[in-house]
Design a protein around this motif. Sequence first.
Motif, PDB file in Angstrom:
ATOM      1  N   ILE A 240       0.848  -1.203   0.000  1.00  0.00           N
ATOM      2  CA  ILE A 240       0.000   0.000   0.000  1.00  0.00           C
ATOM      3  C   ILE A 240       0.876   1.243   0.000  1.00  0.00           C
ATOM      4  CG2 ILE A 240      -1.630   1.349   1.384  1.00  0.00           C
ATOM      5  CD1 ILE A 240      -2.807  -1.345   2.344  1.00  0.00           C
ATOM      6  N   ALA A 241       1.909   1.228   0.833  1.00  0.00           N
ATOM      7  CA  ALA A 241       2.824   2.372   0.911  1.00  0.00           C
ATOM      8  C   ALA A 241       3.520   2.604  -0.431  1.00  0.00           C
ATOM      9  CB  ALA A 241       3.847   2.139   2.011  1.00  0.00           C
ATOM     10  N   MET A 242       3.953   1.532  -1.075  1.00  0.00           N
ATOM     11  CA  MET A 242       4.638   1.649  -2.362  1.00  0.00           C
ATOM     12  C   MET A 242       3.712   2.210  -3.429  1.00  0.00           C
ATOM     13  SD  MET A 242       7.832   0.530  -1.983  1.00  0.00           S
ATOM     14  CE  MET A 242       8.414  -0.112  -3.558  1.00  0.00           C
ATOM     15  N   LYS A 243       2.471   1.730  -3.445  1.00  0.00           N
ATOM     16  CA  LYS A 243       1.508   2.214  -4.445  1.00  0.00           C
ATOM     17  C   LYS A 243       1.207   3.699  -4.267  1.00  0.00           C
ATOM     18  CE  LYS A 243       0.453  -1.490  -6.908  1.00  0.00           C
ATOM     19  NZ  LYS A 243       0.563  -1.532  -8.396  1.00  0.00           N
ATOM     20  N   ARG A 244       1.187   4.151  -3.010  1.00  0.00           N
ATOM     21  CA  ARG A 244       0.887   5.557  -2.732  1.00  0.00           C
ATOM     22  C   ARG A 244       2.150   6.434  -2.706  1.00  0.00           C
ATOM     23  NH1 ARG A 244      -4.327   6.735  -0.734  1.00  0.00           N
ATOM     24  NH2 ARG A 244      -5.731   5.322  -1.844  1.00  0.00           N
ATOM     25  N   GLY A 245       3.292   5.808  -2.786  1.00  0.00           N
ATOM     26  CA  GLY A 245       4.527   6.582  -2.778  1.00  0.00           C
ATOM     27  C   GLY A 245       4.913   7.119  -1.413  1.00  0.00           C
ATOM     28  N   PHE A 246       4.523   6.402  -0.369  1.00  0.00           N
ATOM     29  CA  PHE A 246       4.821   6.845   0.997  1.00  0.00           C
ATOM     30  C   PHE A 246       6.189   6.302   1.432  1.00  0.00           C
ATOM     31  CE2 PHE A 246      -0.024   6.943   1.882  1.00  0.00           C
ATOM     32  CZ  PHE A 246      -0.109   8.148   1.190  1.00  0.00           C
ATOM     33  N   LEU A 247       7.233   6.894   0.867  1.00  0.00           N
ATOM     34  CA  LEU A 247       8.592   6.455   1.152  1.00  0.00           C
ATOM     35  C   LEU A 247       9.404   7.605   1.727  1.00  0.00           C
ATOM     36  CD1 LEU A 247       9.282   4.428  -2.143  1.00  0.00           C
ATOM     37  CD2 LEU A 247       8.524   3.539   0.071  1.00  0.00           C
ATOM     38  N   MET A 248      10.343   7.248   2.584  1.00  0.00           N
ATOM     39  CA  MET A 248      11.244   8.235   3.158  1.00  0.00           C
ATOM     40  C   MET A 248      12.641   8.037   2.556  1.00  0.00           C
ATOM     41  SD  MET A 248       9.962   8.207   7.166  1.00  0.00           S
ATOM     42  CE  MET A 248      10.381   6.486   7.440  1.00  0.00           C
ATOM     43  N   TYR A 255       5.566   4.309   7.617  1.00  0.00           N
ATOM     44  CA  TYR A 255       4.436   3.577   8.192  1.00  0.00           C
ATOM     45  C   TYR A 255       3.436   4.509   8.864  1.00  0.00           C
ATOM     46  CZ  TYR A 255       6.854  -0.821   7.310  1.00  0.00           C
ATOM     47  OH  TYR A 255       7.465  -1.896   6.694  1.00  0.00           O
ATOM     48  N   GLU A 256       3.906   5.610   9.406  1.00  0.00           N
ATOM     49  CA  GLU A 256       2.998   6.564  10.044  1.00  0.00           C
ATOM     50  C   GLU A 256       2.019   7.139   9.016  1.00  0.00           C
ATOM     51  OE1 GLU A 256       1.584   8.715  13.414  1.00  0.00           O
ATOM     52  OE2 GLU A 256       3.090   7.129  13.296  1.00  0.00           O
ATOM     53  N   ARG A 257       2.546   7.573   7.894  1.00  0.00           N
ATOM     54  CA  ARG A 257       1.690   8.145   6.841  1.00  0.00           C
ATOM     55  C   ARG A 257       0.789   7.081   6.228  1.00  0.00           C
ATOM     56  NH1 ARG A 257       3.925  11.344   1.470  1.00  0.00           N
ATOM     57  NH2 ARG A 257       1.924  12.268   0.839  1.00  0.00           N
ATOM     58  N   THR A 258       1.335   5.888   6.034  1.00  0.00           N
ATOM     59  CA  THR A 258       0.536   4.784   5.482  1.00  0.00           C
ATOM     60  C   THR A 258      -0.606   4.424   6.422  1.00  0.00           C
ATOM     61  OG1 THR A 258       2.510   3.902   4.395  1.00  0.00           O
ATOM     62  CG2 THR A 258       0.613   2.431   4.581  1.00  0.00           C
ATOM     63  N   GLY A 259      -0.278   4.312   7.697  1.00  0.00           N
ATOM     64  CA  GLY A 259      -1.302   3.991   8.679  1.00  0.00           C
ATOM     65  C   GLY A 259      -2.397   5.033   8.732  1.00  0.00           C
ATOM     66  N   ARG A 260      -2.013   6.299   8.686  1.00  0.00           N
ATOM     67  CA  ARG A 260      -3.010   7.367   8.743  1.00  0.00           C
ATOM     68  C   ARG A 260      -3.954   7.317   7.554  1.00  0.00           C
ATOM     69  NH1 ARG A 260      -5.771   9.025  11.861  1.00  0.00           N
ATOM     70  NH2 ARG A 260      -4.006   9.379  13.267  1.00  0.00           N
ATOM     71  N   ILE A 261      -3.431   7.093   6.358  1.00  0.00           N
ATOM     72  CA  ILE A 261      -4.292   7.096   5.174  1.00  0.00           C
ATOM     73  C   ILE A 261      -5.252   5.908   5.188  1.00  0.00           C
ATOM     74  CG2 ILE A 261      -2.923   5.754   3.515  1.00  0.00           C
ATOM     75  CD1 ILE A 261      -4.617   9.122   2.811  1.00  0.00           C
ATOM     76  N   VAL A 262      -4.783   4.739   5.653  1.00  0.00           N
ATOM     77  CA  VAL A 262      -5.656   3.563   5.708  1.00  0.00           C
ATOM     78  C   VAL A 262      -6.793   3.795   6.701  1.00  0.00           C
ATOM     79  CG1 VAL A 262      -5.799   1.139   6.400  1.00  0.00           C
ATOM     80  CG2 VAL A 262      -3.894   1.916   4.977  1.00  0.00           C
ATOM     81  N   LEU A 263      -6.484   4.327   7.877  1.00  0.00           N
ATOM     82  CA  LEU A 263      -7.517   4.594   8.875  1.00  0.00           C
ATOM     83  C   LEU A 263      -8.506   5.647   8.380  1.00  0.00           C
ATOM     84  CD1 LEU A 263      -5.353   4.646  12.133  1.00  0.00           C
ATOM     85  CD2 LEU A 263      -6.984   2.873  11.443  1.00  0.00           C
ATOM     86  N   ASP A 264      -7.982   6.734   7.825  1.00  0.00           N
ATOM     87  CA  ASP A 264      -8.857   7.811   7.356  1.00  0.00           C
ATOM     88  C   ASP A 264      -9.770   7.345   6.233  1.00  0.00           C
ATOM     89  OD1 ASP A 264      -7.812   9.541   9.194  1.00  0.00           O
ATOM     90  OD2 ASP A 264      -6.543  10.647   7.772  1.00  0.00           O
ATOM     91  N   GLU A 265      -9.236   6.545   5.312  1.00  0.00           N
ATOM     92  CA  GLU A 265     -10.046   6.105   4.179  1.00  0.00           C
ATOM     93  C   GLU A 265     -11.057   5.050   4.585  1.00  0.00           C
ATOM     94  OE1 GLU A 265      -7.080   7.279   0.515  1.00  0.00           O
ATOM     95  OE2 GLU A 265      -7.471   5.156   0.882  1.00  0.00           O
ATOM     96  N   PHE A 266     -10.719   4.234   5.561  1.00  0.00           N
ATOM     97  CA  PHE A 266     -11.719   3.295   6.084  1.00  0.00           C
ATOM     98  C   PHE A 266     -12.852   4.059   6.755  1.00  0.00           C
ATOM     99  CE2 PHE A 266     -13.200   1.289  10.056  1.00  0.00           C
ATOM    100  CZ  PHE A 266     -13.999   0.293   9.510  1.00  0.00           C
ATOM    101  N   ARG A 267     -12.515   5.001   7.632  1.00  0.00           N
ATOM    102  CA  ARG A 267     -13.531   5.755   8.365  1.00  0.00           C
ATOM    103  C   ARG A 267     -14.373   6.628   7.445  1.00  0.00           C
ATOM    104  NH1 ARG A 267      -9.153   7.467  13.028  1.00  0.00           N
ATOM    105  NH2 ARG A 267      -9.074   5.416  14.076  1.00  0.00           N
ATOM    106  N   GLY A 268     -13.803   7.041   6.340  1.00  0.00           N
ATOM    107  CA  GLY A 268     -14.548   7.874   5.399  1.00  0.00           C
ATOM    108  C   GLY A 268     -15.326   7.091   4.367  1.00  0.00           C
ATOM    109  N   GLY A 269     -15.278   5.761   4.448  1.00  0.00           N
ATOM    110  CA  GLY A 269     -16.042   4.935   3.519  1.00  0.00           C
ATOM    111  C   GLY A 269     -15.397   4.759   2.159  1.00  0.00           C
ATOM    112  N   LYS A 270     -14.145   5.170   2.001  1.00  0.00           N
ATOM    113  CA  LYS A 270     -13.497   5.090   0.694  1.00  0.00           C
ATOM    114  C   LYS A 270     -13.055   3.674   0.339  1.00  0.00           C
ATOM    115  CE  LYS A 270     -12.017   9.907   0.630  1.00  0.00           C
ATOM    116  NZ  LYS A 270     -10.871  10.862   0.566  1.00  0.00           N
ATOM    117  N   LEU A 271     -13.046   2.787   1.319  1.00  0.00           N
ATOM    118  CA  LEU A 271     -12.735   1.381   1.046  1.00  0.00           C
ATOM    119  C   LEU A 271     -14.001   0.579   0.756  1.00  0.00           C
ATOM    120  CD1 LEU A 271     -10.110   2.332   2.673  1.00  0.00           C
ATOM    121  CD2 LEU A 271      -9.817  -0.086   3.181  1.00  0.00           C
TER     122      LEU A 271
END
Length: 283
Positions: A240-248, A255-271
């Motif tokens: 997921i991180a690679m697909k979104r380009g969440f690399l340092m 992982y912090e940015r990846t985790g945030r996007i997964v949680l936010d998108e789940f809670r927002g119904g985007k999944l």
Amino acid sequence: MALQNINWYPGHMKKTRELIQDNLKAVDVVIEIIDSRIPVSSRNPVIDEIIGDKRRIIVLGKSDLADAAETARWRDHFEKQGHRTLALNLQSGENIKQLLKALEAEEEERNKVKSFKRPLRLMIVGVPNVGKSSLINRLTGKKSTRTGDRPGVTTGKQWITLSNGMQLLDTPGILWPKFEDRSVGLCLAFCGSIKDDILGVQDLAYELIKVLEKDYPENLMERYKLDEICEETIDNMDAIAMKRGFLMAGKRIDYERTGRIVLDEFRGGKLGRITLEKLSEQA
């Protein structure tokens, strides 16, 4: 994460329990709002214990985010237990009129056995961030209370008069003193009823991905354009991180940015529309 060892009972939770107990005699009907995605974990047994035999209407909130078929099964389940039950989309206001009709029916039933007539008095209860403020705003037709995407926005005691003359007592969210079941704590955290910084965004998202790869793999693959679901959860999180380009620097996974996007998108119904607790899987 040792969720079973977390003691979540700050001072305002204790005050809320006392507030409910002190005012229960003053109300005719309790509206219990739960999260359609987690109908078990978002039902607080402390609230159940306090309310007892008081007349109750169960509102399955956030139904627009949950699997519609599963929500229908849960509604039938609670109806069979003797509770009027409605599924509401508080964002669009769908079925709010049905709730008002149910409240009017409760008022008529009460008036048949009471020698006096006065506006029906209501209390709304539920865990933090379950949608109580949004429900009140829909019932009143105006922004009567503050709303937010974080638990603990509503504070204090508020009596509100609805457009039909009924009176409603709002209460802050209330969680139970501790989590006996790790899965309950996780479900509440996934849906935002527990502040993310208590459990950690990275760990929480990892646990959510673990659930989704088992029950909703197609949703994960479609949303994050994954070629496959790997056996190891960490590999899926990396993908997921690679697909979104969440690399340092050094091509290390953020992982912090990846985790945030997964949680936010789940809670927002985007999944997609996801129910984490299915009736067929509950004892």
